[in-house]
Design a protein around this motif. Sequence first.
Motif, mmCIF file in Angstrom:
data_model
loop_
_atom_site.group_PDB
_atom_site.id
_atom_site.type_symbol
_atom_site.label_atom_id
_atom_site.label_comp_id
_atom_site.label_asym_id
_atom_site.label_seq_id
_atom_site.Cartn_x
_atom_site.Cartn_y
_atom_site.Cartn_z
ATOM 1 N N ALA A 128 -40.926 -4.564 65.330
ATOM 2 C CA ALA A 128 -41.634 -4.573 64.050
ATOM 3 C C ALA A 128 -40.917 -3.731 62.999
ATOM 4 N N ILE A 129 -40.803 -4.291 61.805
ATOM 5 C CA ILE A 129 -40.308 -3.562 60.640
ATOM 6 C C ILE A 129 -41.474 -3.482 59.655
ATOM 7 N N PRO A 130 -42.147 -2.342 59.572
ATOM 8 C CA PRO A 130 -43.337 -2.240 58.721
ATOM 9 C C PRO A 130 -43.050 -2.690 57.289
ATOM 10 N N GLY A 131 -43.935 -3.525 56.773
ATOM 11 C CA GLY A 131 -43.819 -3.996 55.406
ATOM 12 C C GLY A 131 -42.904 -5.184 55.214
ATOM 13 N N PHE A 132 -42.214 -5.600 56.277
ATOM 14 C CA PHE A 132 -41.300 -6.735 56.150
ATOM 15 C C PHE A 132 -42.052 -8.012 56.511
ATOM 16 N N PRO A 133 -42.179 -8.964 55.569
ATOM 17 C CA PRO A 133 -42.950 -10.183 55.856
ATOM 18 C C PRO A 133 -42.149 -11.129 56.744
ATOM 19 N N LEU A 134 -42.783 -11.615 57.788
ATOM 20 C CA LEU A 134 -42.140 -12.530 58.717
ATOM 21 C C LEU A 134 -42.825 -13.889 58.660
ATOM 22 N N PRO A 135 -42.055 -14.971 58.698
ATOM 23 C CA PRO A 135 -42.662 -16.291 58.875
ATOM 24 C C PRO A 135 -43.130 -16.444 60.320
ATOM 25 N N PRO A 136 -43.834 -17.515 60.634
ATOM 26 C CA PRO A 136 -44.197 -17.739 62.033
ATOM 27 C C PRO A 136 -42.955 -17.740 62.923
ATOM 28 N N ARG B 200 -29.121 -18.090 62.975
ATOM 29 C CA ARG B 200 -29.786 -19.216 62.305
ATOM 30 C C ARG B 200 -31.269 -18.963 62.067
ATOM 31 N N HIS B 201 -31.890 -18.060 62.831
ATOM 32 C CA HIS B 201 -33.316 -17.782 62.686
ATOM 33 C C HIS B 201 -33.595 -16.508 61.898
ATOM 34 N N ASP B 202 -32.586 -15.918 61.274
ATOM 35 C CA ASP B 202 -32.850 -14.781 60.392
ATOM 36 C C ASP B 202 -33.753 -15.237 59.250
ATOM 37 N N PRO B 203 -34.855 -14.547 59.001
ATOM 38 C CA PRO B 203 -35.825 -15.008 58.010
ATOM 39 C C PRO B 203 -35.448 -14.615 56.583
ATOM 40 N N HIS B 204 -34.330 -15.117 56.120
ATOM 41 C CA HIS B 204 -33.885 -14.913 54.737
ATOM 42 C C HIS B 204 -33.088 -16.151 54.342
ATOM 43 N N CYS B 205 -33.362 -16.689 53.166
ATOM 44 C CA CYS B 205 -32.732 -17.944 52.762
ATOM 45 C C CYS B 205 -31.212 -17.837 52.702
ATOM 46 N N ASP B 206 -30.677 -16.697 52.275
ATOM 47 C CA ASP B 206 -29.227 -16.547 52.186
ATOM 48 C C ASP B 206 -28.589 -16.435 53.563
ATOM 49 N N HIS B 207 -29.305 -15.862 54.512
ATOM 50 C CA HIS B 207 -28.777 -15.796 55.880
ATOM 51 C C HIS B 207 -28.733 -17.189 56.485
ATOM 52 N N ALA B 208 -29.784 -17.974 56.260
ATOM 53 C CA ALA B 208 -29.796 -19.346 56.764
ATOM 54 C C ALA B 208 -28.686 -20.167 56.118
ATOM 55 N N PHE C 52 -35.342 -3.472 46.149
ATOM 56 C CA PHE C 52 -35.124 -3.429 47.594
ATOM 57 C C PHE C 52 -34.593 -2.071 48.047
ATOM 58 N N VAL C 53 -35.139 -1.602 49.150
ATOM 59 C CA VAL C 53 -34.629 -0.426 49.850
ATOM 60 C C VAL C 53 -34.666 -0.736 51.339
ATOM 61 N N LEU C 54 -33.556 -0.508 52.023
ATOM 62 C CA LEU C 54 -33.513 -0.766 53.456
ATOM 63 C C LEU C 54 -34.562 0.076 54.175
ATOM 64 N N PRO C 55 -35.463 -0.555 54.916
ATOM 65 C CA PRO C 55 -36.479 0.218 55.634
ATOM 66 C C PRO C 55 -35.848 1.043 56.757
ATOM 67 N N GLN C 56 -36.435 2.186 57.026
ATOM 68 C CA GLN C 56 -35.910 3.036 58.098
ATOM 69 C C GLN C 56 -35.919 2.309 59.432
ATOM 70 N N ALA C 57 -36.924 1.483 59.669
ATOM 71 C CA ALA C 57 -36.981 0.756 60.945
ATOM 72 C C ALA C 57 -35.806 -0.199 61.084
ATOM 73 N N ALA C 58 -35.377 -0.811 59.984
ATOM 74 C CA ALA C 58 -34.209 -1.696 60.033
ATOM 75 C C ALA C 58 -32.941 -0.895 60.289
ATOM 76 N N LEU C 59 -32.838 0.280 59.688
ATOM 77 C CA LEU C 59 -31.683 1.140 59.942
ATOM 78 C C LEU C 59 -31.649 1.595 61.394
ATOM 79 N N ASP C 60 -32.806 1.924 61.935
ATOM 80 C CA ASP C 60 -32.858 2.341 63.335
ATOM 81 C C ASP C 60 -32.352 1.221 64.250
ATOM 82 N N LEU C 61 -32.712 -0.018 63.948
ATOM 83 C CA LEU C 61 -32.227 -1.150 64.740
ATOM 84 C C LEU C 61 -30.717 -1.301 64.601
#
Length: 259
Positions: free
Chosen positions: A184-192, A144-152, A236-245
């Motif tokens: 941290a996922i560099p370049g990925f904008p996060l809400p508070p 429920r807290h994934d910061p993407h409107c489609d995930h919510a 969009f390109v999946l960031p390497q940090a997201a793939l690592d997770l």
Amino acid sequence: MKAGDWLHRAERDLPHGTSLAPLLGTEGAALVLAPHPDDESLGCGGLLATCVAEKRQTMVVVVSDGAGSHPFSREWPPERMAALRQAEARTAVVMLGLDPALQLHFLGLPDRAVPERGASFTAALERLVLLAPKPPLTIFTAWRHDPHCDHAATHVLAAALLRRLGPGVRLLEYPVWGLAHAHAIPGFPLPPAPVLQGPPRGYRLDVRLQLGAKRRAVAAHRSQLGEVVRDDPGGFVLPQAALDLAFRDEELFLEPPDA
């Protein structure tokens, strides 16, 4: 407790193992709702491959059409991109051992605009009611807290399905982009960061035996890895940090706070 600290606590303290019983019970089925084509592999690829290995009844439903990942491409307009992403999802679930003709379905809701109410939402819910395996069943949906409107919105749809299906159905949540609150996922904008009450509850599924299949499934989503679209450099390109997770040894499944 802020979301990052809460997730770190979940990753450290939740029970873990290779068994599906804490997630599905002794004979339950799995229904994975993926906001986009690729979330089924990123968030639940190990779970799905384990379900196949244990011969559990399993179904994947992709909620959005995925057409919004490269909005400025002329070579890949929305209809063509949606068809490509469906094809990639079919290949991905094969990598996980599923039969896409029987175990993969697409709701086709608009990428970046999955509704949380209205006629399209109701129609999607009714289709899910018909598709869902019979209880005992666990619905896996985006956190429920994934910061993407489609995930919510996918979470809202899953919660409505849970209410419709009634007894014998359980809801668990898997974080994808929400993991950025803790890693941290560099370049990925996060809400508070949201503040979460109570200790985390859920289970960490050990997917080390399934990581090869999961990597192959994610690799099937070539358009999201920068390997297909050439005329939208800002796409969009999946960031390497997201793939690592995604390729860690465990997948995280969280119980709703009101469970």
